[in-house]
Design a protein around this motif. Structure first.
Motif, PDB file in Angstrom:
ATOM      1  N   SER A  25       0.830  -1.201   0.000  1.00 40.24           N
ATOM      2  CA  SER A  25       0.000   0.000   0.000  1.00 40.24           C
ATOM      3  C   SER A  25       0.867   1.254   0.000  1.00 40.24           C
ATOM      4  O   SER A  25       0.597   2.215  -0.742  1.00 40.24           O
ATOM      5  CB  SER A  25      -0.916  -0.011   1.224  1.00 40.24           C
ATOM      6  N   TYR A  26       1.914   1.258   0.804  1.00 38.30           N
ATOM      7  CA  TYR A  26       2.829   2.394   0.855  1.00 38.30           C
ATOM      8  C   TYR A  26       3.491   2.628  -0.513  1.00 38.30           C
ATOM      9  O   TYR A  26       3.564   3.751  -0.992  1.00 38.30           O
ATOM     10  CB  TYR A  26       3.900   2.173   1.921  1.00 38.30           C
ATOM     11  N   LEU A  27       3.961   1.548  -1.130  1.00 35.35           N
ATOM     12  CA  LEU A  27       4.631   1.683  -2.422  1.00 35.35           C
ATOM     13  C   LEU A  27       3.680   2.205  -3.498  1.00 35.35           C
ATOM     14  O   LEU A  27       4.060   3.051  -4.317  1.00 35.35           O
ATOM     15  CB  LEU A  27       5.242   0.345  -2.847  1.00 35.35           C
ATOM     16  N   GLU A  28       2.448   1.726  -3.507  1.00 34.42           N
ATOM     17  CA  GLU A  28       1.459   2.212  -4.469  1.00 34.42           C
ATOM     18  C   GLU A  28       1.218   3.703  -4.290  1.00 34.42           C
ATOM     19  O   GLU A  28       1.187   4.459  -5.261  1.00 34.42           O
ATOM     20  CB  GLU A  28       0.141   1.451  -4.321  1.00 34.42           C
ATOM     21  N   GLY A  35       5.869   8.955  -9.091  1.00 36.64           N
ATOM     22  CA  GLY A  35       6.187   8.187 -10.292  1.00 36.64           C
ATOM     23  C   GLY A  35       6.745   6.824  -9.931  1.00 36.64           C
ATOM     24  O   GLY A  35       7.100   6.547  -8.791  1.00 36.64           O
ATOM     25  N   GLU A  36       6.818   6.004 -10.960  1.00 38.57           N
ATOM     26  CA  GLU A  36       7.266   4.627 -10.752  1.00 38.57           C
ATOM     27  C   GLU A  36       8.700   4.579 -10.235  1.00 38.57           C
ATOM     28  O   GLU A  36       9.563   5.335 -10.675  1.00 38.57           O
ATOM     29  CB  GLU A  36       7.155   3.850 -12.058  1.00 38.57           C
ATOM     30  N   ILE A  37       8.933   3.670  -9.322  1.00 38.53           N
ATOM     31  CA  ILE A  37      10.274   3.470  -8.762  1.00 38.53           C
ATOM     32  C   ILE A  37      11.029   2.545  -9.723  1.00 38.53           C
ATOM     33  O   ILE A  37      10.595   1.421  -9.958  1.00 38.53           O
ATOM     34  CB  ILE A  37      10.200   2.827  -7.360  1.00 38.53           C
ATOM     35  N   PRO A  38      12.154   3.036 -10.262  1.00 36.64           N
ATOM     36  CA  PRO A  38      12.920   2.173 -11.176  1.00 36.64           C
ATOM     37  C   PRO A  38      13.599   1.033 -10.419  1.00 36.64           C
ATOM     38  O   PRO A  38      14.158   1.241  -9.342  1.00 36.64           O
ATOM     39  CB  PRO A  38      13.965   3.129 -11.771  1.00 36.64           C
ATOM     40  N   VAL A  39      13.507  -0.161 -10.977  1.00 32.36           N
ATOM     41  CA  VAL A  39      14.124  -1.337 -10.382  1.00 32.36           C
ATOM     42  C   VAL A  39      15.116  -1.903 -11.401  1.00 32.36           C
ATOM     43  O   VAL A  39      14.718  -2.288 -12.494  1.00 32.36           O
ATOM     44  CB  VAL A  39      13.066  -2.402 -10.013  1.00 32.36           C
ATOM     45  N   PRO A  40      16.412  -1.894 -11.078  1.00 35.28           N
ATOM     46  CA  PRO A  40      17.428  -2.410 -12.009  1.00 35.28           C
ATOM     47  C   PRO A  40      17.117  -3.842 -12.439  1.00 35.28           C
ATOM     48  O   PRO A  40      16.754  -4.688 -11.628  1.00 35.28           O
ATOM     49  CB  PRO A  40      18.727  -2.368 -11.203  1.00 35.28           C
TER      50      PRO A  40
END
Length: 43
Positions: A25-28, A35-40
């Protein structure tokens, strides 16, 4: 922690599952605001 425990009990979930739901929920919410969190490696 007592509040997480209370929510878990109310939702008939484990504390671990309640914490997972809280993090999701926190991440959403964060991504809605920033904006979207980039994930390598995730393309």
């Amino acid at each position: 922690m007592d509040k997480i425990r209370a929510l878990a009990k109310e939702g008939r979930r484990s504390i671990n599952m309640q914490l997972c739901i809280a993090v999701e929920s926190y991440l959403e919410q964060y991504e809605k605001e920033h904006g979207e969190i980039p994930v390598p490696g995730e393309d």
